[in-house]
Design a protein around this motif. Structure first.
Motif, PDB file in Angstrom:
ATOM      1  N   SER A 155      29.879  14.214  21.359  1.00 20.91           N
ATOM      2  CA  SER A 155      30.829  15.090  20.659  1.00 20.91           C
ATOM      3  C   SER A 155      31.888  15.639  21.595  1.00 20.91           C
ATOM      4  O   SER A 155      33.019  15.914  21.180  1.00 20.91           O
ATOM      5  CB  SER A 155      30.082  16.241  19.980  1.00 20.91           C
ATOM      6  OG  SER A 155      29.248  15.753  18.952  1.00 20.91           O
ATOM      7  N   LEU A 198      35.048  13.728  21.621  1.00 18.13           N
ATOM      8  CA  LEU A 198      35.886  13.868  20.432  1.00 18.13           C
ATOM      9  C   LEU A 198      36.387  15.296  20.256  1.00 18.13           C
ATOM     10  O   LEU A 198      37.482  15.525  19.741  1.00 18.13           O
ATOM     11  CB  LEU A 198      35.090  13.452  19.185  1.00 18.13           C
ATOM     12  CG  LEU A 198      34.538  12.015  19.217  1.00 18.13           C
ATOM     13  CD1 LEU A 198      33.705  11.759  17.969  1.00 18.13           C
ATOM     14  CD2 LEU A 198      35.655  10.999  19.329  1.00 18.13           C
ATOM     15  N   LYS A 199      35.584  16.266  20.684  1.00 14.48           N
ATOM     16  CA  LYS A 199      35.927  17.680  20.534  1.00 14.48           C
ATOM     17  C   LYS A 199      35.595  18.351  21.858  1.00 14.48           C
ATOM     18  O   LYS A 199      34.427  18.436  22.230  1.00 14.48           O
ATOM     19  CB  LYS A 199      35.127  18.313  19.392  1.00 14.48           C
ATOM     20  CG  LYS A 199      35.299  17.567  18.071  1.00 14.48           C
ATOM     21  CD  LYS A 199      34.266  17.999  17.052  1.00 14.48           C
ATOM     22  CE  LYS A 199      34.371  17.175  15.793  1.00 14.48           C
ATOM     23  NZ  LYS A 199      33.335  17.508  14.801  1.00 14.48           N
ATOM     24  N   LYS A 257      36.012  26.516  18.065  1.00 17.20           N
ATOM     25  CA  LYS A 257      36.703  26.013  16.878  1.00 17.20           C
ATOM     26  C   LYS A 257      37.371  27.151  16.107  1.00 17.20           C
ATOM     27  O   LYS A 257      37.641  27.027  14.913  1.00 17.20           O
ATOM     28  CB  LYS A 257      35.734  25.239  15.986  1.00 17.20           C
ATOM     29  CG  LYS A 257      34.506  26.019  15.520  1.00 17.20           C
ATOM     30  CD  LYS A 257      33.603  25.107  14.686  1.00 17.20           C
ATOM     31  CE  LYS A 257      32.384  25.877  14.162  1.00 17.20           C
ATOM     32  NZ  LYS A 257      31.495  25.007  13.370  1.00 17.20           N
ATOM     33  N   SER A 303      40.717  26.155  14.636  1.00 13.77           N
ATOM     34  CA  SER A 303      40.495  25.173  13.574  1.00 13.77           C
ATOM     35  C   SER A 303      39.993  25.840  12.300  1.00 13.77           C
ATOM     36  O   SER A 303      40.414  25.503  11.183  1.00 13.77           O
ATOM     37  CB  SER A 303      39.500  24.115  14.039  1.00 13.77           C
ATOM     38  OG  SER A 303      39.219  23.189  13.017  1.00 13.77           O
ATOM     39  N   ASN A 335      44.358  15.353  11.387  1.00 12.99           N
ATOM     40  CA  ASN A 335      43.968  13.970  11.629  1.00 12.99           C
ATOM     41  C   ASN A 335      44.708  13.337  12.803  1.00 12.99           C
ATOM     42  O   ASN A 335      44.241  12.355  13.379  1.00 12.99           O
ATOM     43  CB  ASN A 335      44.145  13.141  10.357  1.00 12.99           C
ATOM     44  CG  ASN A 335      43.017  13.389   9.380  1.00 12.99           C
ATOM     45  OD1 ASN A 335      42.057  14.086   9.692  1.00 12.99           O
ATOM     46  ND2 ASN A 335      43.120  12.845   8.186  1.00 12.99           N
ATOM     47  N   LEU A 355      42.167  14.470  15.459  1.00 14.55           N
ATOM     48  CA  LEU A 355      40.832  13.901  15.359  1.00 14.55           C
ATOM     49  C   LEU A 355      40.828  12.378  15.342  1.00 14.55           C
ATOM     50  O   LEU A 355      39.896  11.751  15.846  1.00 14.55           O
ATOM     51  CB  LEU A 355      40.132  14.416  14.098  1.00 14.55           C
ATOM     52  CG  LEU A 355      39.788  15.902  14.070  1.00 14.55           C
ATOM     53  CD1 LEU A 355      39.248  16.284  12.697  1.00 14.55           C
ATOM     54  CD2 LEU A 355      38.775  16.245  15.146  1.00 14.55           C
ATOM     55  N   ASN A 382      44.852   9.538  17.617  1.00 13.42           N
ATOM     56  CA  ASN A 382      44.964  10.159  18.933  1.00 13.42           C
ATOM     57  C   ASN A 382      44.577   9.130  19.985  1.00 13.42           C
ATOM     58  O   ASN A 382      43.437   8.657  20.023  1.00 13.42           O
ATOM     59  CB  ASN A 382      44.033  11.379  18.987  1.00 13.42           C
ATOM     60  CG  ASN A 382      44.138  12.155  20.280  1.00 13.42           C
ATOM     61  OD1 ASN A 382      44.525  11.622  21.313  1.00 13.42           O
ATOM     62  ND2 ASN A 382      43.774  13.428  20.231  1.00 13.42           N
ATOM     63  N   ARG A 422      36.423   6.012  19.532  1.00 11.88           N
ATOM     64  CA  ARG A 422      36.038   5.964  18.117  1.00 11.88           C
ATOM     65  C   ARG A 422      35.810   4.520  17.665  1.00 11.88           C
ATOM     66  O   ARG A 422      34.867   4.234  16.916  1.00 11.88           O
ATOM     67  CB  ARG A 422      37.113   6.615  17.246  1.00 11.88           C
ATOM     68  CG  ARG A 422      37.187   8.138  17.346  1.00 11.88           C
ATOM     69  CD  ARG A 422      38.160   8.690  16.296  1.00 11.88           C
ATOM     70  NE  ARG A 422      37.726   8.307  14.952  1.00 11.88           N
ATOM     71  CZ  ARG A 422      36.809   8.978  14.243  1.00 11.88           C
ATOM     72  NH1 ARG A 422      36.252  10.071  14.725  1.00 11.88           N
ATOM     73  NH2 ARG A 422      36.464   8.568  13.043  1.00 11.88           N
ATOM     74  N   ARG A 434      34.679  22.081   8.258  1.00 13.71           N
ATOM     75  CA  ARG A 434      34.284  20.715   7.928  1.00 13.71           C
ATOM     76  C   ARG A 434      33.153  20.777   6.911  1.00 13.71           C
ATOM     77  O   ARG A 434      32.620  21.833   6.615  1.00 13.71           O
ATOM     78  CB  ARG A 434      33.834  19.934   9.183  1.00 13.71           C
ATOM     79  CG  ARG A 434      32.629  20.544   9.881  1.00 13.71           C
ATOM     80  CD  ARG A 434      32.222  19.794  11.140  1.00 13.71           C
ATOM     81  NE  ARG A 434      31.686  18.483  10.882  1.00 13.71           N
ATOM     82  CZ  ARG A 434      30.388  18.237  10.619  1.00 13.71           C
ATOM     83  NH1 ARG A 434      29.506  19.247  10.557  1.00 13.71           N
ATOM     84  NH2 ARG A 434      29.966  17.016  10.410  1.00 13.71           N
TER      85      ARG A 434
END
Length: 327
Positions: free
Chosen positions: A11, A14-15, A20, A23, A95, A98, A101, A108, A246
């Motif tokens: 994770s 990706l993050k 967050k 977000s 997007n 996430l 990019n 991914r 999410r």
């Protein structure tokens, strides 16, 4: 039926961290700017009139259906508001970070898309090497499918995502929906039709599956990935409804389906499920929410220790039936 549990995922790739906060604020602003609609009389996934309240998140009421066990938004917005949501600045900007990019797209492709495509290939019942991805996003699934020998086509109405798929992967992407009016265009052409993160976004998921069943014939495959309910992620969000960005994120996710609901809708449309894969990010969801509630966790030794065991803990969650995603 073949059942698989767990999927390794870093994770942090990706993050970047547990913070967050921004977000969540953006998600809240987006959701509260969308007007809820009238209350539904029944569950759209199974028509049961019986449901219990789960949580109100940013003005939208989630209920748990007593018939099929799914969670659904009981006061969804009008269809034009839903369509506008997927062309909004919020959705496009999120997007871009996430999905579209360059920092994460190769990761991914290799660790998210390729394993899913391989799972499909391992369980194919069709001899056709043609793949239609409805709502193809930035195209990583079709890129992996093409590398596996499929002729591919994507449908995507978000302009930014469609253009990224075309330029990054050279994929043919059309700006359109598969509807009862356009269904003949795709009839009998595609041995695999995929709906990755699509059914949870539409107000009538059963209608989508009816349309797909008219396109395909005996032996053809449909692939569906959706949020799963019940899950640790959803329980966390029910407890902390002001910290959601999410899963139970209205009006984007109108449904979190139970396994029973998906199986029932498939069989209604002459599909017989042959394989099921449970995986999720529940443990990450839990510790990242704790990181919002208690910022001192971010960058701490607790954070480091939790990150190191995330995949091991998540696999146990997946096997327990409380995972937040299924394919």
């Amino acid at each position: 039926m073949i059942i698989r549990y767990g999927k390794s995922l870093d994770s942090a790739r990706l993050k970047r961290d547990l913070d967050k906060t921004s977000s969540i604020a953006a998600a809240r602003d987006f959701s509260t700017a969308t007007k809820p609609g009238p209350l539904l009389d029944s569950c759209p996934a199974c028509d049961s009139p019986n449901a219990t309240d789960l949580a109100t998140i940013y003005g939208f009421k989630y209920r748990e259906c007593s018939g099929c066990g799914s969670a659904f938004v009981a006061n969804p917005p009008e269809s034009d508001a839903i369509e506008a949501a997927y062309k909004s600045d919020y959705y496009t900007a999120a997007n871009k970070i996430l999905l579209a990019n360059e920092r994460v797209i190769d990761y991914r492709l290799d660790t998210v898309a390729r394993p899913k495509v391989q799972f499909v290939v391992d369980n194919l019942t069709t001899s056709k090497r043609t793949w239609l991805d409805v709502g193809c996003g930035v195209g990583e699934i079709l890129a992996a499918a093409e590398d596996s020998g499929f002729q591919v086509l994507g449908l995507e109405t978000n302009t930014m995502e469609a253009e990224f798929a075309r330029t990054r992967f050279g994929i043919d992407v059309r700006d359109e929906y598969v509807t009862p009016d356009t269904v003949r265009t795709y009839e009998s052409r595609y041995g695999v039709i995929s709906l990755f993160s699509v059914l949870e976004h539409v107000s009538d998921p059963r209608a989508i599956l009816r349309t797909m069943s008219k396109v395909q014939g005996p032996g053809d495959n449909i692939v569906i990935e959706t949020p799963h309910f019940p899950s640790i992620s959803s329980f966390s969000q029910i407890c902390f409804p002001e910290h959601v960005n999410r899963m139970m994120h209205p009006p984007l996710h109108l449904f979190l389906f139970s396994t029973n609901a998906i199986m029932q809708m498939l069989r209604e449309n002459d599909y017989e499920p042959c394989a099921l894969w449970y995986f999720g990010q529940d443990f990450y969801e839990l510790i990242s929410t704790l990181g919002v509630l208690h910022p001192q966790i971010n960058g701490s030794r607790l954070h480091e220790a939790a990150s190191a065991i995330t995949n091991a803990v998540q696999k146990e969650i997946d096997a327990s039936g409380f995972t937040d995603e299924m394919l």
